[in-house]
Write a protein that holds these residues in place. Structure first.
Motif, PDB file in Angstrom:
ATOM      1  N   THR A  84       0.850  -1.194   0.000  1.00  7.29           N
ATOM      2  CA  THR A  84       0.000   0.000   0.000  1.00  7.29           C
ATOM      3  C   THR A  84       0.883   1.241   0.000  1.00  7.29           C
ATOM      4  O   THR A  84       1.787   1.368   0.832  1.00  7.29           O
ATOM      5  CB  THR A  84      -0.927   0.031   1.223  1.00  7.29           C
ATOM      6  OG1 THR A  84      -1.816  -1.088   1.164  1.00  7.29           O
ATOM      7  CG2 THR A  84      -1.742   1.316   1.263  1.00  7.29           C
ATOM      8  N   VAL A  85       0.600   2.143  -0.927  1.00  9.83           N
ATOM      9  CA  VAL A  85       1.324   3.420  -1.008  1.00  9.83           C
ATOM     10  C   VAL A  85       0.452   4.511  -0.402  1.00  9.83           C
ATOM     11  O   VAL A  85      -0.734   4.645  -0.732  1.00  9.83           O
ATOM     12  CB  VAL A  85       1.683   3.763  -2.464  1.00  9.83           C
ATOM     13  CG1 VAL A  85       2.363   5.136  -2.541  1.00  9.83           C
ATOM     14  CG2 VAL A  85       2.582   2.683  -3.061  1.00  9.83           C
ATOM     15  N   THR A  86       1.054   5.283   0.507  1.00  8.32           N
ATOM     16  CA  THR A  86       0.358   6.388   1.183  1.00  8.32           C
ATOM     17  C   THR A  86       0.811   7.715   0.597  1.00  8.32           C
ATOM     18  O   THR A  86       2.019   7.967   0.463  1.00  8.32           O
ATOM     19  CB  THR A  86       0.661   6.371   2.694  1.00  8.32           C
ATOM     20  OG1 THR A  86       0.242   5.117   3.243  1.00  8.32           O
ATOM     21  CG2 THR A  86      -0.053   7.504   3.410  1.00  8.32           C
ATOM     22  N   LEU A  87      -0.164   8.538   0.257  1.00  5.06           N
ATOM     23  CA  LEU A  87       0.100   9.897  -0.236  1.00  5.06           C
ATOM     24  C   LEU A  87      -0.474  10.871   0.790  1.00  5.06           C
ATOM     25  O   LEU A  87      -1.698  11.026   0.891  1.00  5.06           O
ATOM     26  CB  LEU A  87      -0.559  10.120  -1.600  1.00  5.06           C
ATOM     27  CG  LEU A  87      -0.232   9.096  -2.695  1.00  5.06           C
ATOM     28  CD1 LEU A  87      -1.107   9.347  -3.929  1.00  5.06           C
ATOM     29  CD2 LEU A  87       1.237   9.165  -3.071  1.00  5.06           C
ATOM     30  N   LYS A  88       0.389  11.513   1.571  1.00  2.00           N
ATOM     31  CA  LYS A  88      -0.064  12.439   2.606  1.00  2.00           C
ATOM     32  C   LYS A  88       0.206  13.874   2.170  1.00  2.00           C
ATOM     33  O   LYS A  88       1.322  14.212   1.773  1.00  2.00           O
ATOM     34  CB  LYS A  88       0.648  12.150   3.925  1.00  2.00           C
ATOM     35  CG  LYS A  88       0.180  13.044   5.078  1.00  2.00           C
ATOM     36  CD  LYS A  88       0.882  12.690   6.371  1.00  2.00           C
ATOM     37  CE  LYS A  88       0.420  13.556   7.521  1.00  2.00           C
ATOM     38  NZ  LYS A  88       1.109  13.208   8.789  1.00  2.00           N
ATOM     39  N   ASN A  89      -0.824  14.694   2.276  1.00  2.00           N
ATOM     40  CA  ASN A  89      -0.692  16.103   1.888  1.00  2.00           C
ATOM     41  C   ASN A  89       0.064  16.860   2.984  1.00  2.00           C
ATOM     42  O   ASN A  89      -0.460  17.096   4.065  1.00  2.00           O
ATOM     43  CB  ASN A  89      -2.078  16.721   1.669  1.00  2.00           C
ATOM     44  CG  ASN A  89      -2.015  18.172   1.244  1.00  2.00           C
ATOM     45  OD1 ASN A  89      -0.949  18.738   1.056  1.00  2.00           O
ATOM     46  ND2 ASN A  89      -3.181  18.789   1.078  1.00  2.00           N
ATOM     47  N   SER A  90       1.280  17.268   2.685  1.00  2.00           N
ATOM     48  CA  SER A  90       2.094  18.001   3.660  1.00  2.00           C
ATOM     49  C   SER A  90       2.353  19.435   3.196  1.00  2.00           C
ATOM     50  O   SER A  90       3.277  20.093   3.672  1.00  2.00           O
ATOM     51  CB  SER A  90       3.436  17.273   3.866  1.00  2.00           C
ATOM     52  OG  SER A  90       4.137  17.155   2.632  1.00  2.00           O
ATOM     53  N   SER A  91       1.522  19.931   2.297  1.00  2.00           N
ATOM     54  CA  SER A  91       1.751  21.244   1.688  1.00  2.00           C
ATOM     55  C   SER A  91       1.281  22.411   2.547  1.00  2.00           C
ATOM     56  O   SER A  91       1.720  23.542   2.367  1.00  2.00           O
ATOM     57  CB  SER A  91       1.039  21.316   0.335  1.00  2.00           C
ATOM     58  OG  SER A  91      -0.370  21.280   0.515  1.00  2.00           O
ATOM     59  N   GLY A  92       0.345  22.149   3.466  1.00  2.00           N
ATOM     60  CA  GLY A  92      -0.235  23.239   4.239  1.00  2.00           C
ATOM     61  C   GLY A  92      -1.485  23.816   3.611  1.00  2.00           C
ATOM     62  O   GLY A  92      -2.087  24.745   4.152  1.00  2.00           O
ATOM     63  N   HIS A  93      -1.897  23.294   2.467  1.00  2.00           N
ATOM     64  CA  HIS A  93      -3.132  23.747   1.820  1.00  2.00           C
ATOM     65  C   HIS A  93      -3.800  22.558   1.151  1.00  2.00           C
ATOM     66  O   HIS A  93      -3.167  21.532   0.906  1.00  2.00           O
ATOM     67  CB  HIS A  93      -2.836  24.840   0.787  1.00  2.00           C
ATOM     68  CG  HIS A  93      -1.844  24.434  -0.266  1.00  2.00           C
ATOM     69  ND1 HIS A  93      -2.146  23.618  -1.335  1.00  2.00           N
ATOM     70  CD2 HIS A  93      -0.516  24.728  -0.389  1.00  2.00           C
ATOM     71  CE1 HIS A  93      -1.075  23.435  -2.088  1.00  2.00           C
ATOM     72  NE2 HIS A  93      -0.064  24.088  -1.531  1.00  2.00           N
ATOM     73  N   ASP A  94      -5.078  22.691   0.859  1.00  2.00           N
ATOM     74  CA  ASP A  94      -5.810  21.607   0.193  1.00  2.00           C
ATOM     75  C   ASP A  94      -5.320  21.434  -1.241  1.00  2.00           C
ATOM     76  O   ASP A  94      -4.866  22.391  -1.872  1.00  2.00           O
ATOM     77  CB  ASP A  94      -7.310  21.908   0.171  1.00  2.00           C
ATOM     78  CG  ASP A  94      -7.920  21.924   1.559  1.00  2.00           C
ATOM     79  OD1 ASP A  94      -7.204  21.600   2.526  1.00  2.00           O
ATOM     80  OD2 ASP A  94      -9.105  22.279   1.671  1.00  2.00           O
TER      81      ASP A  94
END
Length: 242
Positions: A129-139
């Motif tokens: 399973t590959v996880t893509l986590k938004n770490s940008s600080g915005h949607d």
């Protein structure tokens, strides 16, 4: 007779003098009337005063009118056409433009990408399973299939898309994660097989890849090309850890 004539002459002279005196008095009265003409000066002065008063009233009216006009200018400049209303509308429109909340696509630099083994015992194929986590600080918006390549000691093996699964577009909030699965056949013969040395993931709609350590089974079975392929599901089709 001579005396009588002298008397008459004297009376005539006296009468003439008296008449002259009367005329002189009459002239004096006329002169008085003529001199009384200056009594019209107050009328002229009064008229000038009235005219001056009218001018003053006109001046006051002009000043008042000017003050009113200045007051109107201040209101117009300060309230109606001031930067507060205009700026407020622009600002509301911008933050509405920018403030519309429309998120851009998730880029590689926006995402923290990791991979973990999610194989369930007894399954004919293994999975990661590959996880893509938004770490940008915005949607950001993400959908579709990621590109997946397995690096092996025999070259690169590209994963095929699972055609029966549909892609779903999702807004990935800051700090939130989504997942997708990789399924693959693994070597059960006890031999070395085709050793997997790394995993390359390219997020959907991106060209910048990320290379990860391979967390799954160590090798693929050796096949003649007719064996079960490595497959990848769309983003959002796997849960955390599986």
């Amino acid at each position: 007779m001579r005396v009588h004539k002298l008397t008459l002459a004297a009376l005539a002279v006296a009468a003439g003098l008296s008449l002259t005196a009367c005329q002189s008095d009459d002239d004096g009265g006329s002169g008085g009337a003529a001199q009384s003409a200056p009594s019209s000066v107050p009328l002229t002065s009064s008229g000038a005063s009235a005219s001056s008063g009218a001018a003053g009233s006109s001046s006051d009216s002009g000043q008042n009118s000017g003050g009113s006009a200045q007051g109107g200018g201040t209101k117009s400049g300060g309230t109606d056409s001031g930067s507060t209303n205009s700026g407020g509308a622009d600002t509301a429109g911008g933050a509405g433009s920018g403030g519309s909340g429309k998120a851009g696509k998730c880029r590689t630099d926006d995402l923290q990408i990791t991979a973990s083994d999610s194989t369930i015992g007894g399954d004919p194929k293994a999975s990661v399973t590959v996880t893509l986590k938004n770490s940008s600080g915005h949607d950001c918006v993400i959908s579709g299939y990621a590109g997946v390549d397995l690096k092996t000691d025999s070259g690169t093996v590209s994963a095929e898309r699972v055609s029966q699964q549909s892609s779903v577009t999702a807004v990935l909030g800051s700090g939130k994660a989504t997942y997708f699965p990789i399924t693959y056949p693994f070597n059960k013969t006890g031999g070395t097989g085709v050793r997997i040395t790394g995993l390359v993931v390219t997020p959907p709609d991106e060209t910048h890849p990320v290379t990860l350590n391979w967390p799954g089974k160590p090798s693929l079975p050796v096949t003649d090309g007719s064996g079960s392929p490595v497959e990848v599901g769309p983003v959002g089709s796997a849960g955390q850890g599986g």
